[in-house]
Design a protein around this motif. Structure first.
Motif, short mmCIF file in Angstrom:
data_model
loop_
_atom_site.label_atom_id
_atom_site.label_comp_id
_atom_site.label_asym_id
_atom_site.label_seq_id
_atom_site.Cartn_x
_atom_site.Cartn_y
_atom_site.Cartn_z
N PRO A 147 0.84 -1.21 0.00
CA PRO A 147 0.00 0.00 0.00
C PRO A 147 0.87 1.26 0.00
N VAL A 148 0.55 2.22 -0.83
CA VAL A 148 1.33 3.44 -0.96
C VAL A 148 1.21 4.28 0.31
N ARG A 149 2.32 4.87 0.71
CA ARG A 149 2.31 5.79 1.86
C ARG A 149 2.70 7.18 1.39
N ASP A 150 1.91 8.17 1.74
CA ASP A 150 2.20 9.57 1.42
C ASP A 150 2.60 10.26 2.72
N ALA A 151 3.89 10.48 2.91
CA ALA A 151 4.41 11.02 4.17
C ALA A 151 4.64 12.52 4.06
N GLY A 152 4.13 13.26 5.03
CA GLY A 152 4.38 14.69 5.09
C GLY A 152 5.60 15.00 5.94
N VAL A 153 6.42 15.92 5.48
CA VAL A 153 7.62 16.33 6.23
C VAL A 153 7.63 17.85 6.31
N ALA A 154 7.59 18.37 7.52
CA ALA A 154 7.60 19.81 7.75
C ALA A 154 8.94 20.24 8.32
N ARG A 155 9.18 21.56 8.32
CA ARG A 155 10.42 22.08 8.89
C ARG A 155 10.58 21.64 10.36
N GLY A 156 9.45 21.59 11.07
CA GLY A 156 9.51 21.15 12.46
C GLY A 156 9.98 19.71 12.59
#
Length: 346
Positions: free
Chosen positions: A222-231
């Motif tokens: 299953p595809v994972r869409d990971a968010g990465v922020a400056r924090g």
């Protein structure tokens, strides 16, 4: 005295070895901090009862957790031996997990300059870390390959800029470092004798959510869409000890020739192996994880996203193991040039 990088001199020091005798004690909250930093919600990293249900003696450290003791252990090598570079760019990482690391482990870390190669005018430097437990058994081996960068690829103003923002008394760039180990003398090498690999990982039956009998070559994860922020980058820097300012300072990232702040390579790898563990159901099922980085993940002020996908590449019925190929992309750009995970299944 500072020195310029000299590939031939560095090649003569391949095999340089030392051991950090003071053990690194794996703490419960440090494991949880790291799991949070790589966004790994698997319960064996967080809850003792879940770890026990999976057959572990304590909370399990995420696979890439070993980068923490390795970074501290390798500092001396990059201060005294691998000197003269303006910066280092991570290019490949190999993790060999003989058994998962758990809370309470007291790890002894070995450091070895295992290879130096010059390819297309660039120096590829490989450092091998071997982690041994109190029983004298090797639980994990990690191979890190970086490119040593000098000359026109980096704005010379970066050295002063880094000095102005780094943690007090922490020197990041090789231009500051002395050539203590480059003096005449024998290269300290690993003592003779065979290393004893831990067999506990191989003897344990994997607690995977997927049975080997249900796998087929070509199966997609299953595809994972990971968010990465400056924090997330600042948090990872604090938890891991990797405080390189290209991960949190726009101006220094641009002096280094980057379009903007970028995610730590080890953070993208941690997200990747967590993606595989979420599918398999058991982080301890991974025996080998190899990632060759082909690009960086940019994290602008509004944040960035990385898409992870994978498929079963091959199966070994005799050992009930599989190799999973992993793809990481950002806006269509491949972050991983080549990435595979070897897993055992029930």
């Amino acid at each position: 005295m500072t020195v310029e990088a000299d590939a031939s001199e560095l090649m003569s020091r391949v095999g340089h070895y030392y051991r950090v005798d003071a053990p690194y004690v794996v703490g419960r909250e440090k494991v949880r901090e790291y799991a949070r930093a790589v966004q790994d919600a698997h319960p064996v990293h967080w809850a003792e009862h879940a770890a026990a249900e999976h057959g572990y003696d304590g909370l399990v450290a995420p696979l890439t957790f070993v980068s923490i003791p390795a970074m501290a252990a390798n500092r001396k090598l990059f201060e005294d031996v691998v000197v003269g570079y303006d910066m280092f760019v991570q290019t490949e990482q190999v993790f060999e997990q003989h058994r998962p690391i758990v809370v309470g482990d007291r790890l002894i870390t070995d450091v070895e300059l295992s290879a130096v190669r010059r390819i297309a005018g660039k120096d590829l430097i490989t450092v091998t870390n071997t982690f041994t437990d109190e029983a004298g058994e090797v639980v994990h081996v990690m191979h890190t390959t970086v490119v040593g960068v000098t000359g026109d690829d980096v704005d010379p103003a970066i050295t002063g800029a880094v000095d102005n923002v780094m943690v007090h008394d922490l020197k990041l760039l090789g231009r500051h470092r002395t050539a203590e180990a480059a003096a005449d003398g024998e290269v300290p090498v690993r003592p003779e004798g065979e290393l004893r690999l831990s067999l506990r990982g191989a003897e344990r039956v994997p607690h995977t959510a997927v049975s080997f009998d249900d796998l087929t070559v070509g199966d997609e994860l299953p595809v994972r869409d990971a968010g990465v922020a400056r924090g997330d980058l600042v948090n990872y820097a604090g938890v891991s000890g990797d405080s390189n300012p290209i991960h949190w300072d726009d101006s220094i990232a641009r002096l280094a020739g980057l379009p903007d702040v970028i995610a730590h390579g080890m953070l993208t790898m941690g997200l990747g192996v967590g993606f595989v563990s979420a599918w398999s159901g058991d982080p301890g099922a991974v025996t080998r994880y190899r990632v060759r980085l082909s690009n960086y993940a940019v994290v602008p002020r509004e944040g960035g996203r990385i898409e992870y996908s994978g498929r079963v590449k091959s199966l070994d019925p005799d050992n009930r193991t599989a190799v999973v190929a992993i793809v990481a992309k950002q806006a269509g750009r491949k972050i991983f040039g080549l990435a595979t995970a070897d897993l055992r299944f029930r």
